[in-house]
Each structure stands twice: as C-alpha cells, then as structure tokens.
Design a protein around this motif. Sequence first.
Motif, PDB file in Angstrom:
ATOM      1  N   ASN A  34     -13.006  -8.373  -1.860  1.00 33.85           N
ATOM      2  CA  ASN A  34     -12.779  -6.996  -2.313  1.00 33.85           C
ATOM      3  C   ASN A  34     -13.833  -6.559  -3.307  1.00 33.85           C
ATOM      4  OD1 ASN A  34     -10.479  -7.082  -0.756  1.00 33.85           O
ATOM      5  ND2 ASN A  34      -9.150  -6.176  -2.323  1.00 33.85           N
ATOM      6  N   LYS A  62      -3.885   2.819  -0.305  1.00 33.63           N
ATOM      7  CA  LYS A  62      -4.198   2.144  -1.560  1.00 33.63           C
ATOM      8  C   LYS A  62      -2.992   1.355  -2.051  1.00 33.63           C
ATOM      9  CE  LYS A  62      -7.572   5.570  -3.105  1.00 33.63           C
ATOM     10  NZ  LYS A  62      -7.950   6.515  -4.191  1.00 33.63           N
ATOM     11  N   ASP A  99     -17.047  -5.751  -1.416  1.00 34.02           N
ATOM     12  CA  ASP A  99     -16.948  -4.557  -0.569  1.00 34.02           C
ATOM     13  C   ASP A  99     -16.591  -3.305  -1.363  1.00 34.02           C
ATOM     14  OD1 ASP A  99     -17.465  -6.227   1.520  1.00 34.02           O
ATOM     15  OD2 ASP A  99     -15.369  -6.469   2.109  1.00 34.02           O
ATOM     16  N   ASP A 157      -8.585  -5.395 -11.116  1.00 30.95           N
ATOM     17  CA  ASP A 157      -8.875  -5.716  -9.726  1.00 30.95           C
ATOM     18  C   ASP A 157      -7.733  -6.434  -9.021  1.00 30.95           C
ATOM     19  OD1 ASP A 157      -9.046  -7.969 -11.265  1.00 30.95           O
ATOM     20  OD2 ASP A 157     -11.028  -8.598 -10.549  1.00 30.95           O
ATOM     21  N   CYS A 185     -13.641  -2.625  -2.526  1.00 33.40           N
ATOM     22  CA  CYS A 185     -12.334  -2.179  -2.041  1.00 33.40           C
ATOM     23  C   CYS A 185     -11.331  -2.049  -3.182  1.00 33.40           C
ATOM     24  CB  CYS A 185     -11.809  -3.151  -0.991  1.00 33.40           C
ATOM     25  SG  CYS A 185     -12.847  -3.237   0.481  1.00 33.40           S
ATOM     26  N   SER A 186     -10.115  -1.618  -2.805  1.00 30.09           N
ATOM     27  CA  SER A 186      -9.030  -1.459  -3.768  1.00 30.09           C
ATOM     28  C   SER A 186      -8.600  -2.812  -4.300  1.00 30.09           C
ATOM     29  CB  SER A 186      -7.848  -0.757  -3.104  1.00 30.09           C
ATOM     30  OG  SER A 186      -8.223   0.506  -2.623  1.00 30.09           O
ATOM     31  N   GLU A 241       0.800  -1.207   0.000  1.00 32.48           N
ATOM     32  CA  GLU A 241       0.000   0.000   0.000  1.00 32.48           C
ATOM     33  C   GLU A 241       0.843   1.271   0.000  1.00 32.48           C
ATOM     34  OE1 GLU A 241      -2.475  -0.374   3.393  1.00 32.48           O
ATOM     35  OE2 GLU A 241      -3.837  -1.835   2.467  1.00 32.48           O
TER      36      GLU A 241
END
Length: 335
Positions: free
Chosen positions: A67, A11, A70, A23, A72-73, A6
């Motif tokens: 992910n 991120k 949700d 993704d 998410c990243s 990250e």
Amino acid sequence: MALPCETPDGKPKTDFTVDSSGDVILRVGSENPYNIQVSSKALSLASDVFAAMFSNRFREGQELRANQLDGCSPVSVKVAEDEKDAMLLCCNIIHFQINSSSSVPGPQALVDLAVLADKYNCIQALWPLSDHWIDSHIARATAKGLTRLLLVSYLLGTSTMFLRVTKSFTEYCDKDLSQIATGPEYEILPLSLYFKLTELKSKLRLNIEEALSKAIKTSSTSCENKPTGSYRAPDARLGPVHCSGVYISALIENDLWPLPSVVTVPQVQVSLVKCRKSLDNPVNSNLCLCAECKQTFVSELLEVEVRMYCWADGLCLDCVKGKAHDWCFSPENRV
C-alpha cells in the motif's frame, strides 16, 4: 490478518481517527467493532508485538508495504479479540493524544488497558500516566476497586503504586484476595502474593491488639498508686473498683476486645471513637473513672490510631515478582 473494511467509495471505514495520516486502520472487537486509524510506525516503536506484525514476515506487514508503494488507502487489520475501548485508549496514549489532564479511566477500564498493554508489550508507553491514574482511585476505591488497582499496578510494573495499593488493600478490605480476585485476568498474580497479603492482615491485627493491651496496662499502672478514696464502687461492701475493668468493658462493648479475626482500619476507627464517647458519658455513674488514668487511657487510644495508620508499608513489587534488586521498597515485608 488483514481484512477488507471499506465504505461504499472503496476507502477503509474509520470510526476513530487517532492519526489522520495513519497508514493502518485497526478493526477492534467482534461486535460493533471500532475502526481506529493509527500510525504503524508509532505502534511499532511502542510495541515489539506490533513491530513484528507490521514486518515483512507477516501478511499485515506485506500488505502495508504494498500500500505504501502504490500510495493506496490505509490497510485494515483485524484484532477482534481485544477490548475495543482499551485499544482506543492505548492508541491515543501511544500517539500522544492524551495527557494527565484528561479524564481518568475507572478501575475496570484500567484493568482492560493493563491486560492489553501486557499482551502487546507496550507497558512503558503507559508509565507517564499510570501512577497518576492509579493514585486518583486509591483513596476512594472499594474492595473490588482496590483488587483491580492491585492487578493494574502489578501488570504495569509500577512499584510505588503497588506498595500503596497493597497497603490500602490490607487496611481497608475485610476479605482475602482469593475471595475477590475471581476473574481469569487475576490468574497471572503469583500465589505468594495471596499468602503475603494474608500475613499483612494478621500483622495489622496484631499491631492494633498490642496497642490496645498497652493502653489497658498503662492506664492501670497510673491508677495503682492512688488512694482507695479515689475510687467509686457500685456497692460499698464490694470495696474499690479498679479502672482497668472499666476500660476493658468499654473495649468489649465497642467490639475492640477481643478483636475480630479480620479487622479493617475504618472499622477500628469507628469503634475507637465510640469507645472514647462512652467514657465521656458513662451509663453507670458508679463506674471508676479517675481523671488521671482516664486521660492516660484516652491518650493511649489515640496512640492506637497512630500505630494503625503507620504500622507498616505494603509489598515490594520486585520481591513479589522474584526479581533481583539491590534496594527493597518494603524490607520488613520481603516475600
């Protein structure tokens, strides 16, 4: 396994964006790793290895599903043992971010790419570009370069290029494959390939030797029916000098007779040019050089060049791999 990778804002870090909406971020290489943003769907369609990795059976796939639910990243996946430039190139190909007009990778880069594609079983994704890239290197490749192209064409399963590369290797390399293919990546090549390439080199040498023998015999025959006065002897007491001796001497002086145990097409080509020049400018003015048989001999030397370039094809990849096939690329060289 999936790992955190990250930036300070939480991120995942991205060095290369192959798919901006991807993704997955592949973290490739152990030192100064590449972080490549890609689509798991694209990778899964191209590779059953990636398809399994991103399925629910593995942690990477489970985190990917979580992910996605949700919002998410992208999930970060570490593949540290892979060659990072090869992985970046492979991802670009799979995502249609590269085409035939792009710069051509070098022979070693192609080896790394082929080894990677073989590992992840995504060879078919490379087929639209592999022939073009291999073909771009064949004409100017060194012995080591041809060895690398041989491995690439074998791993990628491109029969046309394998045929051409094995023929070029036979014609232009003055060493056996075992002397050049020394890295661990070459262990995948079957032992039969080493023996068959050695046989092809012997076949090339024999073909050239037969053509040279025919040149001497043909020129001698054309000279036998000439009157003695057509000959010039270095000493009148020695009688006439036969042309065949002159031509054999020219071949010996230019390393064409007897032929070396291992020959290459460029080596023989240079020697043939020197041999023809030596006949045009003989050192000994008393040598017998009858116009008719000299012309016949020179024509036969040109025939040697033709036979040298058209002697045979390379090897059939299906034969080397032991695959059943109805049509052989090189029936005269079946393994």
